[in-house]
Scaffold this motif. Structure first.
Motif, PDB file in Angstrom:
ATOM      1  N   VAL A  45      98.284  17.707  34.728  1.00 26.07           N
ATOM      2  CA  VAL A  45      98.391  18.710  35.784  1.00 26.07           C
ATOM      3  C   VAL A  45      97.272  18.477  36.797  1.00 26.07           C
ATOM      4  O   VAL A  45      96.100  18.476  36.447  1.00 26.07           O
ATOM      5  N   LEU A  46      97.663  18.256  38.048  1.00 26.01           N
ATOM      6  CA  LEU A  46      96.701  18.025  39.130  1.00 26.01           C
ATOM      7  C   LEU A  46      96.752  19.218  40.072  1.00 26.01           C
ATOM      8  O   LEU A  46      97.834  19.629  40.497  1.00 26.01           O
ATOM      9  N   PHE A  47      95.594  19.763  40.385  1.00 23.09           N
ATOM     10  CA  PHE A  47      95.596  20.927  41.278  1.00 23.09           C
ATOM     11  C   PHE A  47      94.307  21.003  42.083  1.00 23.09           C
ATOM     12  O   PHE A  47      93.290  20.417  41.731  1.00 23.09           O
ATOM     13  N   ARG A  48      94.384  21.733  43.205  1.00 23.47           N
ATOM     14  CA  ARG A  48      93.207  21.903  44.041  1.00 23.47           C
ATOM     15  C   ARG A  48      92.723  23.349  44.006  1.00 23.47           C
ATOM     16  O   ARG A  48      93.516  24.275  43.808  1.00 23.47           O
ATOM     17  N   ARG A  49      91.430  23.500  44.176  1.00 23.22           N
ATOM     18  CA  ARG A  49      90.830  24.824  44.359  1.00 23.22           C
ATOM     19  C   ARG A  49      90.631  24.962  45.853  1.00 23.22           C
ATOM     20  O   ARG A  49      89.885  24.198  46.455  1.00 23.22           O
ATOM     21  N   VAL A  68      95.194  10.166  46.392  1.00 27.05           N
ATOM     22  CA  VAL A  68      95.240   9.681  47.773  1.00 27.05           C
ATOM     23  C   VAL A  68      93.968  10.103  48.525  1.00 27.05           C
ATOM     24  O   VAL A  68      94.039  10.690  49.608  1.00 27.05           O
ATOM     25  N   GLY A  69      92.828   9.832  47.915  1.00 27.97           N
ATOM     26  CA  GLY A  69      91.554  10.073  48.587  1.00 27.97           C
ATOM     27  C   GLY A  69      91.005  11.486  48.464  1.00 27.97           C
ATOM     28  O   GLY A  69      89.830  11.718  48.705  1.00 27.97           O
ATOM     29  N   GLU A  70      91.855  12.435  48.064  1.00 27.37           N
ATOM     30  CA  GLU A  70      91.401  13.829  47.974  1.00 27.37           C
ATOM     31  C   GLU A  70      90.893  14.149  46.564  1.00 27.37           C
ATOM     32  O   GLU A  70      91.539  13.809  45.576  1.00 27.37           O
ATOM     33  N   THR A  71      89.736  14.800  46.484  1.00 26.42           N
ATOM     34  CA  THR A  71      89.222  15.216  45.186  1.00 26.42           C
ATOM     35  C   THR A  71      89.977  16.454  44.703  1.00 26.42           C
ATOM     36  O   THR A  71      90.135  17.418  45.458  1.00 26.42           O
ATOM     37  N   VAL A  72      90.460  16.398  43.472  1.00 28.00           N
ATOM     38  CA  VAL A  72      91.224  17.510  42.883  1.00 28.00           C
ATOM     39  C   VAL A  72      90.820  17.642  41.420  1.00 28.00           C
ATOM     40  O   VAL A  72      90.068  16.812  40.903  1.00 28.00           O
ATOM     41  N   LEU A  73      91.319  18.664  40.744  1.00 26.49           N
ATOM     42  CA  LEU A  73      91.049  18.819  39.317  1.00 26.49           C
ATOM     43  C   LEU A  73      92.240  18.330  38.512  1.00 26.49           C
ATOM     44  O   LEU A  73      93.387  18.362  38.971  1.00 26.49           O
ATOM     45  N   ARG A  74      91.949  17.897  37.305  1.00 26.09           N
ATOM     46  CA  ARG A  74      92.992  17.302  36.474  1.00 26.09           C
ATOM     47  C   ARG A  74      92.880  17.845  35.050  1.00 26.09           C
ATOM     48  O   ARG A  74      91.786  17.912  34.490  1.00 26.09           O
TER      49      ARG A  74
END
Ligand SMILES: *Cc1c(COP(=O)(O)O)cnc(C)c1O
Length: 468
Positions: free
Chosen positions: A408-412, A441-447
């Motif tokens: 699961v990949l998501f952004r805050r 794609v270059g963006e920092t996200v949580l996994r």
């Protein structure tokens, strides 16, 4: 310490000693358990049972002691040494089987698998050959058979258990090159890989002196279109293999295996499928269709230590035609001749001496059955789906893509790279969870990666709440 006539320490005559094993018979004492050692072994048995029963209690990792004991001229004895391991080393690790260890790819060994692993260590089994390994080789073969059947490989498919997916990938690619070289008369030097390929494929190419060919325009799954674009830029005769991914570590994506198998068959290219993490999902009716085509691979990597519930380290490399692997990997020397030509696990990968690291999988399958495994994998898929729903509902969070397999990949919303790094550090030091950022794609996200059926919905809710 009193010694019996055969040189063994005679514990019937002495009180257990916690200290040194001095004197001319020190060697004998070093290898035969004393009464005190037996006491320690019993203690370890209940320590193991307690740890498995209360995996939740092992976070946060305890701060490191200022100094670990250092080996000296004289030993401190088994009891004191075990105490140092138990109290100063083990509690400082972040256990990968903790229900809120959701970074990288965790590992959640079953009770049966842990027991088998302990027994393997204590049994002195050399599992490189049938001559020495006895039924351990047969049991590993049966676990390999189970994996081959799970993948859908033909009856003759076979391979070996190795230390990890990295070693499995390297062994498979070396076998592929060996065959190609035999057929073409020259050494091919290109490994074709998609954007989702694991870092170990690049590392294998480096070790082999090969280059990696990929398609700069391809971001998601590798499919026939992208593969054909790559093939237009290189000579198929230079290709070692196409290394496809079935369950990318970063996002769970599965390459278009059926399409890739078609193109590979057309050009007589070896198709390797890296299912190190994703392979567990072959057990679920929900995810299995996405793997269609994997059964046509020439070789497959699958890691039981990831989503098939064994302790580290246990990975499998499987070959459609095991003869090719034997030709590439069998070591020959005069001192090895007595080993004979049996079904020797050492012949299928880059190794000779090896522990019987497939026994934990075999025993766990025996104890829990395929049905137990299927339920455990489905439970992880449920957790990923739950996490997806909870994230969608939370105002401060946003899914990057729908969960693929159990990733699961998501952004805050509103956070930048430094914020993610800070929160991740806080989460581990407070004992909340091990959750780390990655990039899409270059963006920092949580996994989040779910392979532990002991994780609960409450665990996920706690993490989500802490992110607000
Ligand atoms: C983890 C992983 C590997 C490497 O496996 P190790 O057991 O860590 O060596 C290779 N490929 C994929 C897809 C993985 O997820």
């Amino acid at each position: 310490m009193v010694f019996a006539h055969d040189g063994r320490p005679d514990d019937r005559a002495t009180a257990p000693s916690t200290t040194v094993r001095p004197g001319p018979n020190a060697a004998a004492a070093m290898f035969s358990p004393t009464v005190a050692d037996r006491q320690v072994l019993r203690e370890i048995a209940s320590w193991v049972a307690d740890r498995l029963a209360y995996r939740d209690d092992t976070m946060p990792p305890r701060r490191r002691a200022p100094q670990l004991p250092v080996p000296q001229e004289h030993g401190i004895g088994v009891q004191a040494a075990w105490a140092a391991l138990r109290d100063q080393v083990l509690p400082t690790a972040v256990p990968a089987d903790h229900p809120r260890y959701l970074a990288f790819v965790p590992g959640a060994p079953s009770v049966a698998a842990v027991l088998a692993d302990l027994a393997v260590s204590a049994s002195g089994i050399y599992a490189g050959s049938e001559l020495e390994g006895g039924a351990a080789v047969e049991a590993e073969r049966s676990a390999l058979r189970w994996l081959s059947d799970l993948i859908g490989l033909p009856a003759q498919a076979h391979g070996a258990f190795v230390s990890g997916g990295s070693m499995a990938n390297l062994s498979a690619l070396v076998a592929a090159r060996h065959l190609r070289r035999r057929l073409a008369g020259h050494r091919p030097h290109l490994i074709v890989a998609g954007a989702g390929a694991h870092s170990s494929i690049i590392s294998a190419a480096e070790i082999m002196g090969c280059d990696v060919a990929s398609d700069a325009d391809q971001h998601g799954r590798l499919d026939a279109l992208a593969l054909r674009r790559i093939l237009r830029t290189v000579d198929p005769g230079d290709i070692v293999a196409v290394a496809a991914t079935a369950g990318a570590t970063n996002d769970g994506a599965i390459d278009a295996l059926g399409e890739l198998a078609d193109v590979c068959a057309e050009h007589e290219i070896w198709l390797h499928v890296d299912a190190a993490y994703g392979g567990g999902a072959l057990l679920s009716d929900r995810t299995r269709p996405q793997f269609a085509g994997i059964e046509r691979a020439n070789s497959v990597t699958i890691d039981p230590h990831k989503w098939l519930f064994t302790p580290f380290d246990c990975a499998a490399v499987l070959y459609r035609d095991p003869e090719v692997a034997r030709a590439a990997h069998t070591q020959t020397a005069s001192y090895l001749e007595p080993v004979g030509a049996g079904d020797n696990p050492s012949d299928y990968a880059i190794h000779l001496t090896r522990r019987a690291r497939g026994l934990p999988l075999w025993l766990s399958l025996l104890a829990n059955g395929t049905a137990g495994y299927r339920d455990a994998v489905d439970r992880c898929l449920d957790l990923a789906a739950d996490a997806g729903r909870l994230i969608t509902r939370a105002d401060h969070l946003q899914l990057v893509v729908d969960p693929q397999l159990s990733v699961v990949l998501f952004r805050r919303l509103g956070w930048r790279a430094a914020d993610y790094a800070r929160w991740s550090q806080h989460a581990i030091s407070s004992g909340l969870a091990l959750v780390t950022p990655t990039k899409v794609v270059g963006e920092t996200v949580l996994r989040l990666c779910f392979v532990n059926p002991l994780t609960t919905r409450t665990d996920i809710e706690r993490i989500i709440a802490d992110l607000s």
